[in-house]
Design an enzyme around this catalytic site. Structure first.
Site, PDB file in Angstrom:
ATOM      1  N   ASP A   1      10.553 -10.046  99.188  1.00  0.00           N
ATOM      2  CA  ASP A   1      11.559  -9.061  98.900  1.00  0.00           C
ATOM      3  C   ASP A   1      12.295  -8.266 100.097  1.00  0.00           C
ATOM      4  O   ASP A   1      11.357  -8.281 101.055  1.00  0.00           O
ATOM      5  CB  ASP A   1      10.915  -8.231  97.887  1.00  0.00           C
ATOM      6  CG  ASP A   1      12.228  -7.410  97.098  1.00  0.00           C
ATOM      7  OD1 ASP A   1      13.385  -7.840  97.404  1.00  0.00           O
ATOM      8  OD2 ASP A   1      11.825  -6.256  96.387  1.00  0.00           O
TER       9      ASP A   1
ATOM     10  N   HIS B   1      19.178 -14.201 103.445  1.00  0.00           N
ATOM     11  CA  HIS B   1      18.475 -14.957 102.677  1.00  0.00           C
ATOM     12  C   HIS B   1      18.019 -16.184 103.472  1.00  0.00           C
ATOM     13  O   HIS B   1      16.772 -16.756 103.482  1.00  0.00           O
ATOM     14  CB  HIS B   1      19.133 -15.413 101.407  1.00  0.00           C
ATOM     15  CG  HIS B   1      19.156 -14.436 100.415  1.00  0.00           C
ATOM     16  ND1 HIS B   1      18.096 -13.686  99.921  1.00  0.00           N
ATOM     17  CD2 HIS B   1      20.540 -13.988  99.629  1.00  0.00           C
ATOM     18  CE1 HIS B   1      18.708 -12.796  99.122  1.00  0.00           C
ATOM     19  NE2 HIS B   1      19.950 -13.002  98.865  1.00  0.00           N
TER      20      HIS B   1
ATOM     21  N   LEU C   1      -2.110 -28.762 101.141  1.00  0.00           N
ATOM     22  CA  LEU C   1      -1.787 -27.503 100.399  1.00  0.00           C
ATOM     23  C   LEU C   1      -0.698 -27.725  99.509  1.00  0.00           C
ATOM     24  O   LEU C   1       0.349 -28.682  99.428  1.00  0.00           O
ATOM     25  CB  LEU C   1      -1.042 -26.720 101.529  1.00  0.00           C
ATOM     26  CG  LEU C   1      -0.138 -25.422 101.159  1.00  0.00           C
ATOM     27  CD1 LEU C   1      -1.087 -24.321 101.022  1.00  0.00           C
ATOM     28  CD2 LEU C   1       0.691 -25.016 102.416  1.00  0.00           C
TER      29      LEU C   1
HETATM   30  C1  IPE Z   1      11.795 -10.258  93.011  1.00  0.00           C
HETATM   31  O1  IPE Z   1      12.711  -9.400  93.700  1.00  0.00           O
HETATM   32  C2  IPE Z   1      12.229 -11.606  92.976  1.00  0.00           C
HETATM   33  C3  IPE Z   1      12.514 -12.342  94.022  1.00  0.00           C
HETATM   34  C4  IPE Z   1      11.645 -12.086  95.058  1.00  0.00           C
HETATM   35  C5  IPE Z   1      12.778 -13.635  94.036  1.00  0.00           C
HETATM   36  P1  IPE Z   1      13.905  -8.694  93.292  1.00  0.00           P
HETATM   37  O2  IPE Z   1      14.428  -8.077  94.282  1.00  0.00           O
HETATM   38  O3  IPE Z   1      14.717  -9.647  92.190  1.00  0.00           O
HETATM   39  O4  IPE Z   1      13.192  -7.573  92.312  1.00  0.00           O
HETATM   40  P2  IPE Z   1      13.784  -6.045  91.687  1.00  0.00           P
HETATM   41  O5  IPE Z   1      14.861  -6.298  91.175  1.00  0.00           O
HETATM   42  O6  IPE Z   1      13.407  -5.300  92.927  1.00  0.00           O
HETATM   43  O7  IPE Z   1      12.509  -5.657  90.804  1.00  0.00           O
HETATM   44  C1  IPE Z   2      14.632 -11.202  98.034  1.00  0.00           C
HETATM   45  O1  IPE Z   2      15.615 -10.233  98.670  1.00  0.00           O
HETATM   46  C2  IPE Z   2      15.357 -12.542  97.617  1.00  0.00           C
HETATM   47  C3  IPE Z   2      15.529 -12.715  96.380  1.00  0.00           C
HETATM   48  C4  IPE Z   2      15.248 -11.918  95.212  1.00  0.00           C
HETATM   49  C5  IPE Z   2      16.315 -13.948  96.007  1.00  0.00           C
HETATM   50  P1  IPE Z   2      16.481  -9.399  98.024  1.00  0.00           P
HETATM   51  O2  IPE Z   2      17.828 -10.181  97.937  1.00  0.00           O
HETATM   52  O3  IPE Z   2      16.027  -8.792  96.618  1.00  0.00           O
HETATM   53  O4  IPE Z   2      16.619  -8.200  98.886  1.00  0.00           O
HETATM   54  P2  IPE Z   2      16.873  -6.599  98.332  1.00  0.00           P
HETATM   55  O5  IPE Z   2      15.948  -6.082  97.685  1.00  0.00           O
HETATM   56  O6  IPE Z   2      18.087  -6.412  98.114  1.00  0.00           O
HETATM   57  O7  IPE Z   2      16.618  -5.993  99.909  1.00  0.00           O
HETATM   58 MG    MG Z   3      15.059  -7.244  96.113  1.00  0.00          MG
END
Ligand code: IPE
Ligand code: IPE
Ligand code: MG
Length: 247
Positions: A24, A41, A135
């Site tokens: 995240d 990303h 793995l």
């Molecule tokens: C969780 O992250 C999903 C992934 C890492 C793919 P999100 O950014 O979507 O989660 P929330 O919305 O903060 O709970």
């Molecule tokens: C996690 O990063 C990746 C996915 C959920 C695909 P985010 O896109 O949720 O990044 P933040 O939470 O907005 O910083």
């Molecule tokens: Mg996020």
């Protein structure tokens, strides 16, 4: 601390068998660098590669990365489409090297919402690695813990129509075999980056007794050093599984 200093602190005989990672913070990282979210990303995929490399070096058994959740469809179209494209391109680009490293690549997730052509291609790409013995790299893609449990219940229901006695014998072990992670050990450790303290629908059934490690580091800044720190922290935990504290 750097990699060389941290490595000796790790007890290689007590590594977790399975680590799940909620990657995240890509969006916040991009914002910090004044760039579009997809740039974050892309940087995140480089972090993923680093952690997989460490997993191979340490001979970890199973690594599961949360790459796209069943809730992530609610993001802007451009981001969703960008993520889908990136995921496929990354898989195609990396599969040769992953295969050479004896890694088994599995895609865990629901088929609903996904274009069957897209899915068939992903599966075909990953399948070259399925006879490997190193793995296991699980990519949780269009994954939701609740969806996974519901799909398991549907499959059990269908099997039970032919064999109703199975319901009387249904236990946790049998249930686990209906999940996407069938045949794999439950995660011992779940890591979440970017400081958020929630599971966000990740491995709900499997994480029953997982240790949780949360770091403020944003996913694109997470690398081998941060992974070692998480593993060292894991080894300081006392796991009791509902039993009593060992003397
Ligand atoms: C969780 O992250 C999903 C992934 C890492 C793919 P999100 O950014 O979507 O989660 P929330 O919305 O903060 O709970
Ligand atoms: C996690 O990063 C990746 C996915 C959920 C695909 P985010 O896109 O949720 O990044 P933040 O939470 O907005 O910083
Ligand atoms: Mg996020």
């Amino acid at each position: 601390m750097n990699y060389q200093d941290l490595l000796p602190q790790l007890d290689l005989s007590r590594l977790p068998r399975h680590v799940g990672i909620i990657m995240d913070g890509n969006g916040r990282w991009a914002k910090l660098h004044h760039r579009p979210r997809l740039y974050g990303h892309r940087a995140g995929s480089r972090a993923l590669r680093q952690v997989v490399e460490l997993g191979v070096e340490l001979k970890l058994g199973f690594l599961t990365f949360y790459t796209f959740s069943t809730e992530n469809w609610s993001r802007e179209q451009a981001e969703v489409q960008g993520l889908l494209r990136m995921f496929k391109e990354l898989l195609i680009k990396e599969i040769g090297e992953l295969h050479r490293q004896n890694i088994v690549v599995r895609i865990l997730g629901s088929e609903t919402e996904l274009d069957p052509k897209y899915l068939t291609e992903l599966r075909k790409v990953a399948s070259v690695s399925h006879q490997n013995t190193g793995l296991t790299l699980n990519l949780a893609f269009n994954y939701g813990g609740r969806r996974e449990i519901l799909e398991a219940v549907q499959k059990i229901g269908r099997d039970a129509l032919r064999n109703p006695e199975m319901l009387d014998k249904l236990d946790s072990e049998t249930f686990s075999r209906y999940l996407y992670t069938s045949g794999q050990p439950d995660p011992d450790l779940i890591i979440r980056t970017s400081g958020e303290r929630r599971l966000s629908n990740f491995l709900l059934w499997q994480s029953a007794y997982a240790e949780i490690y949360i770091t403020d580091t944003l996913w694109p800044d997470f690398g081998k050093v941060e992974m070692l720190e998480a593993l060292i922290d894991f080894q300081s935990r006392q796991r009791r599984f509902g039993g009593r504290k060992p003397k």
